[in-house]
Design a protein around this motif. Structure first.
Motif: not given
Lengths: 451, 300
Positions: A101, A114, B38-40, B43, B46-47, B50, B53-54, B57-58, B61-62, B165
């Motif tokens: 991990e 990202t 932490a991811p644990s 889980a 955390y997913r 992520t 967050r993605r 960030a996009d 930028a946009e 874009p």
């Protein structure tokens, strides 16, 4: 009258032994693996030498300590060993899954992905400018470094795991040799002696240490000598009365551990289902799986990105069509090609001018269809879910082990209050026995004093 | 029941250790205000984080892309506004010169003015944007309009520039190729021409003393083309504003979602921490009480 003196003297002797046994218990109240002992006091039976004029036996001959009894319950001890073995397995496994991990999240590969794709949007907005391209190129380098350091962290973990396994194998070899020494000692020592009790304590301590490493099956003979097998009742013999095994540990690149015991000319493999070795097997699999999947993401990423790059038109001429990323060995060791420049990024589709961004649109589609980020996140979250489950299991096994240890220590541990009571009891009995000697002397003196 | 003394100590030690660890975890959560270190820890959470967050960030930028597109549209609009003013003046000249009362000198003066206007138009059509590249060059970075040896002005740019874009697969055309605005203007006789040629032809006709009465219509056609392009730019600007608001709103929604997943419920955590500490204190107190009890104190 000498009988009375003898009886008194035997009592004093017996209770002296009982007192020193109690003192020994008190002194070892906190010694791990010490089993409470007690002096077994018995009456001395008189078989002959009836006094002159007597026809039947009217008096005894005092008391004696016939042996030192060692408190203990072999079933409870075995149960504590088994639960300890289960707990050690899970805890060892958890430590390595935790390492995975840390490797997966500590190097921020997900964040680097990202950033890389977000920067690509900047290039799409202004394909003719060098600044956003330079940013994208730097982010590509950062992403490549992220892959490499994640891969290295996993490789380092695999190396440490192999080292720990070898250490544990040495330890198991030493412990097996100890068992043989203890077995030899048990052959020589008299039953119910202090030496015997000490050896049995030592035996149980050693067996517990062994069961923390691997699940063992123990059978004992009448002398208390143990025959230890690893990995179940039909597993390889680690130690018997005569010889002990040399244990060897190895782990393959694919994450399979092999554990074998060499005894003389024969070698037999051990498949551990408990103890540190089983945890290591678990951890080795997790690490190998993570490495495999990371390499897979790296390989498809490099191939996908280079194909994408080749399918577009760069801003400045790219002689020799240098690819953007270079694959490495292992696959996670990727890097941006040394001679790849910001102007080489193929933002425009074939046929477009310098301000065309057709190929960047393709990249957005490629990001979705290839799903590299998703693959990596799957890896991270699956590992995290496994870790969370194992931690819960470790908690439960810890409770079971604590209960089993409590049950064992309930039988064999030292209770200071009880010892204090014994101390008073034996002290009084000792004092009373010495009074008997005094009374015998007084009576004898009375007879001597007759004139 | 037989209670081994060492076991009594071990149990209390383990219990106090567990309580201390729990207090430490809670304290950490309060200090970082994050439930997931932490991811644990979670889980699924955390997913989700992520993914948030993605898209965050996009969106950043946009939003930068939207700012760039807005500035490009504004620059185009300003340049086209200048061209509009110049063409309006050309139309006036066409109307003035249409009257028969003008002398040859006056016509010559007007022709000279038109020459200057052509130069101005050329300069404006070759305007650079904030990035240092021509605004109306399409997907090419070369100077779009170049005066040829014969005096005519030719378009040297390329096709359309790539669309920028601006989020979720949406794109916007921040610049318009000059070819679409200044070239391909249909004259009254049906043949296509360009803005520069129309004005140059007017100047040439004036110099030779010809009739320019019907040329006003051609100028109007060029003017209409420019006005239409400006209107289209205005509409795109409005769309960008909408997109910007949408992205900002999404950002707020995302922040709410992130907070729900990741942030610590401060009240609950402080209460839990207080409870843990109280239990720990009680355990410590009972530990000292229990261990102070010994029969040995009564042995004399």
């Amino acid at each position: 009258m000498s009988d009375l003196l003898n009886i008194g003297a035997s009592g004093v002797r017996a209770y002296q032994t009982a007192l020193s046994t109690t003192s020994e218990n008190i002194a070892n109240a906190a010694t791990p693996g010490y089993s409470r002992r007690s002096a077994t006091i018995e009456e001395i039976g008189r078989t002959n030498s009836i006094s002159l004029g007597q026809t039947i036996k009217l008096t005894g001959a005092g008391s004696t300590v016939s042996g030192i009894a060692r408190a203990g319950d072999s079933y409870k001890t075995a149960e504590a060993r088994t639960s300890g073995s289960d707990l050690a397995k899970t805890e060892a496994g958890v430590a390595w899954i935790e390492r995975v991990e840390n490797a997966l999240t500590g190097n921020q590969l997900s964040d680097r992905f990202t950033t890389f794709f977000a920067s690509a949007k900047g290039v799409a907005a202004d394909p003719a400018a060098i600044a956003p391209r330079t940013v994208l190129l730097e982010d590509a380098r950062s992403l490549a470094a992220g892959f490499a350091s994640t891969g290295r962290a996993l490789t380092a973990a695999a190396g440490e795991l192999a080292g720990q396994g070898e250490d544990a194998a040495k330890q198991l070899t030493d412990l097996s040799a100890s068992i043989v020494r203890i077995n030899r000692g048990l052959t020589r020592s008299a039953p119910h002696s202090v030496a015997n009790a000490q050896l049995l304590d030592e035996r149980d301590r050693t067996l517990e240490a062994m069961s923390a490493l691997v699940d063992i099956a123990v059978s004992t003979d009448d002398f208390g000598r143990a025959t230890v097998r690893a990995g179940g009742a039909t597993g390889a013999v680690l130690a018997d009365v005569e010889t002990s095994a040399l244990v060897n540990f190895a782990v393959s690149d694919a994450g399979e551990i092999s554990l074998s015991a060499y005894r003389g000319a024969t070698s037999s493999s051990i498949s551990p289902s408990g103890g540190v070795f089983a945890g290591l097997a678990d951890g080795a699999r997790s690490i190998a799986d993570a490495r495999d999947r990371l390499n897979q993401v790296a390989t498809t990423f490099v191939a996908g990105m280079n194909a994408w790059q080749a399918g577009g038109t760069p801003l400045t001429p790219n002689p020799g069509n240098i690819p953007m990323f270079e694959a490495g060995t292992p696959a996670s060791e990727i890097k941006v090609h040394d001679r790849f420049e910001a102007g080489h990024i193929a933002a425009a589709a074939v046929g477009e001018g310098p301000r065309g961004n057709g190929n960047m649109t393709t990249l957005t589609e490629l990001r979705t269809t290839a799903g590299w980020e998703g693959m990596f996140d799957d890896l991270t979250t699956e590992n995290a879910a496994l870790l969370a489950t194992r931690r819960t299991v470790a908690g439960a096994q810890g409770a079971i082990h604590a209960a089993a240890t409590a049950a064992r220590d309930g039988v064999s541990g030292v209770d200071l209050d009880e010892e204090a009571v014994n101390l008073i009891r034996f002290q009084q009995a000792y004092q009373a026995s010495s009074r008997v000697i005094q009374v015998a002397r007084d009576i004898l003196q009375t007879i001597i004093d007759i004139r | 029941m037989h209670v081994a003394t060492s076991l009594q100590y071990d149990r209390l030690r383990d219990r106090m250790g567990a309580l201390s660890a729990r207090a430490d975890t809670l304290n950490n959560q309060l200090a970082t205000n994050k439930r997931i270190a932490a991811p644990s820890d979670d889980a699924a959470g955390y997913r989700a984080l992520t993914a948030l967050r993605r898209s965050g960030a996009d969106a950043t930028a946009e939003l930068a892309n939207i700012d760039l597109a807005t500035s490009l549209l504004e620059a185009s609009s300003t340049a086209l506004g200048g061209i509009e003013t110049q063409l309006t003046r050309v139309r006036e000249i066409a109307i003035n010169a249409g009257s028969a009362t003008l002398s040859a000198e006056q016509k010559l003066a007007l022709a000279t003015e038109l020459d200057v206007i052509v130069d101005d138009l050329l300069r404006t059509a070759n305007t650079n944007d904030t990035r240092g590249n021509p605004l109306f060059g399409g997907d090419s970075t070369a100077t779009p309009y170049v005066r040829q040896a014969n005096g005519s002005i030719a378009f040297m740019g390329g096709g359309d520039a790539g669309e920028i874009p601006i989020g979720d697969g949406r794109t916007i055309n921040a610049t318009t190729s000059g070819e679409r605005i200044f070239n391909g203007i249909k004259l009254t006789d049906g043949t296509p021409s360009d803005m520069f040629a129309i004005v140059q032809k007017m100047a040439d006709t004036l110099r030779t003393g010809g009739n320019i009465a019907q040329m006003g219509t051609d100028v109007q056609a060029a003017l209409t083309s420019v006005t239409n392009a400006r209107a289209s730019i205005g509409a795109r600007g409005a769309r960008l504003e909408l997109e910007q608001t949408r992205l900002t709103d999404l950002g707020i929604t995302r922040e709410e979602a992130r907070s729900a997943i990741e942030d610590v419920d401060v009240t609950a955590t402080i209460t839990e921490l207080q409870k843990t500490l109280t239990v720990l204190q009680a355990t410590q107190a009972s530990f000292s009480k229990l261990t102070s009890l010994s029969l040995f104190d009564y042995l004399r």
